[in-house]
Design an enzyme around this catalytic site. Structure first.
Site, mmCIF file in Angstrom:
data_model
loop_
_atom_site.group_PDB
_atom_site.id
_atom_site.type_symbol
_atom_site.label_atom_id
_atom_site.label_comp_id
_atom_site.label_asym_id
_atom_site.label_seq_id
_atom_site.Cartn_x
_atom_site.Cartn_y
_atom_site.Cartn_z
ATOM 1 C CE LYS A 56 5.127 10.538 -4.828
ATOM 2 N NZ LYS A 56 4.707 10.016 -3.544
ATOM 3 C CG ASP A 83 3.381 6.800 -3.767
ATOM 4 O OD1 ASP A 83 3.294 5.537 -3.632
ATOM 5 O OD2 ASP A 83 4.441 7.431 -3.509
ATOM 6 C CE LYS A 85 6.120 4.455 -1.792
ATOM 7 N NZ LYS A 85 5.994 5.700 -1.649
ATOM 8 C CG ASP A 88 -2.898 -4.615 6.255
ATOM 9 O OD1 ASP A 88 -3.197 -5.834 6.486
ATOM 10 O OD2 ASP A 88 -3.105 -3.618 7.004
ATOM 11 C CB THR A 142 14.122 5.509 -4.910
ATOM 12 O OG1 THR A 142 13.085 6.234 -4.522
ATOM 13 C CG2 THR A 142 13.606 5.199 -6.500
ATOM 14 N NE ARG A 233 13.065 15.005 -0.849
ATOM 15 C CZ ARG A 233 13.829 13.935 -0.176
ATOM 16 N NH1 ARG A 233 14.525 14.140 0.923
ATOM 17 N NH2 ARG A 233 13.798 13.071 -0.601
HETATM 18 O O1 C5P Z 1 11.639 14.772 -3.151
HETATM 19 P P1 C5P Z 1 11.865 13.510 -3.767
HETATM 20 O O2 C5P Z 1 12.008 13.649 -5.439
HETATM 21 O O3 C5P Z 1 12.768 12.691 -3.246
HETATM 22 O O4 C5P Z 1 10.551 12.636 -3.803
HETATM 23 C C1 C5P Z 1 10.145 11.330 -4.236
HETATM 24 C C2 C5P Z 1 8.786 10.797 -4.185
HETATM 25 O O5 C5P Z 1 8.670 9.491 -4.510
HETATM 26 C C3 C5P Z 1 8.526 10.610 -2.898
HETATM 27 O O6 C5P Z 1 7.107 11.323 -2.578
HETATM 28 C C4 C5P Z 1 8.398 9.352 -2.166
HETATM 29 O O7 C5P Z 1 7.564 9.042 -1.298
HETATM 30 C C5 C5P Z 1 8.097 8.613 -3.678
HETATM 31 N N1 C5P Z 1 8.764 7.630 -3.990
HETATM 32 C C6 C5P Z 1 9.983 6.995 -3.928
HETATM 33 N N2 C5P Z 1 10.410 6.003 -3.987
HETATM 34 C C7 C5P Z 1 9.681 4.817 -4.300
HETATM 35 C C8 C5P Z 1 8.318 4.873 -4.236
HETATM 36 C C9 C5P Z 1 7.904 6.480 -4.304
HETATM 37 O O8 C5P Z 1 10.888 7.936 -3.416
HETATM 38 N N3 C5P Z 1 10.085 3.716 -4.671
#
Ligand code: C5P
Length: 261
Positions: A56, A83, A85, A88, A142, A233
């Site tokens: 991603k 991603d 998002k 606009d 999230t 992460r």
């Molecule tokens: O590091 P981590 O596992 O928290 O990363 C989650 C990834 O998913 C990030 O790149 C974040 O931008 C993306 N994301 C998210 N929640 C959403 C949509 C995308 O955490 N609703």
């Protein structure tokens, strides 16, 4: 070298066609390359691409490295989830979706809060695009819990807001959504087996939560009906990213085996 993944109906129904659970797990894990430079991203891909085939590219990497990072990753045979998002006015988002559809990415995101007109315009922008990416609508981030939602005037629960936005998206012809693991079951029941559900907020037992609020383990997210898990992460900041990815894949494989038994 990983085989590029095509998002087709057979993958969406992979539980029914008895894919090998280990292959199935590899097709469902998306690693979020949230790093500040192209070279850091390539370094991670070097370490991970024996195990992972989806990556991603989000705001941090895209703003730093630009579209050339997409070419570099797709040239290696990886599948890319872009991603950004988009959120606009409809005309602007439609243009952005059209531009991004030329980069060979397999999935991309718009924000459902942009509303029905914006979602319809984004969807229409892909009409006539050969082999278009799957257009996903992000529902509620999230990282948002009840306090964050009420601070921006949304007094409903996250689940209620996710459901509302998913209904808006479905009405606009959107067939894929991003939500937290807590709402996967709800959206699966609402939208049916064909809808693609891509789930971030994944934390293996014992992993650091960071800024995420609505989380679950890989096993729980799959059991609730997730098609794809987005993990950043817990893999990219692990002392050994390849080992961390393998451990998540092992958990996913065991769960998929259990679900297809
Ligand atoms: O590091 P981590 O596992 O928290 O990363 C989650 C990834 O998913 C990030 O790149 C974040 O931008 C993306 N994301 C998210 N929640 C959403 C949509 C995308 O955490 N609703």
């Amino acid at each position: 070298m990983p085989i590029p993944e095509q998002l087709d109906s057979s993958l969406r129904q992979s539980r029914q066609i008895a894919l090998d659970p280990r292959d199935d797990a590899r097709k469902r894990l998306i690693v979020a390359l949230d790093v500040p430079t192209a070279s850091a991203a390539i370094d991670l891909v070097d370490r991970l691409e024996n195990s992972c085939r989806w990556f991603k590219v989000g705001l941090e990497l895209f703003v730093a490295a630009g579209p050339t990072i997409l070419e570099k990753l797709t040239a290696r045979g990886n599948s890319i989830f872009l991603d950004l998002k988009f959120h606009d006015i409809p005309n602007t988002v439609a243009g952005a979706v059209r531009s991004a559809s030329g980069w060979g990415v397999r999935m991309m995101t718009v924000h459902a809060l942009g509303g029905p007109a914006m979602l319809s315009a984004a969807k229409a922008a892909l009409d006539g695009v050969p082999d278009p990416p799957e257009l996903l609508a992000v529902t509620v981030l999230t990282s948002m819990d009840g306090a964050q939602l009420s601070a921006v005037g949304l007094d409903d629960s996250a689940a209620k807001q996710v459901e509302r936005l998913a209904r808006v998206g479905l009405g606009a012809g959107i067939r894929g959504f991003v939500c937290s693991p807590r709402e996967v079951g709800l959206l699966r029941a609402l939208a049916g087996p064909e809808i693609v559900l891509v789930i971030p907020g994944i934390r293996p037992a014992g992993a650091g939560v960071g800024d995420q609020k609505r989380i679950a383990t890989p096993a729980d997210a799959l059991r609730q009906g997730a098609n794809y898990l987005v993990v950043g992460r817990p893999i990219t900041q692990a002392p050994n990213p390849a080992e961390a990815a393998e451990s998540i894949l092992a958990e996913m494989t065991a769960t998929l085996r259990e679900l297809t038994a």
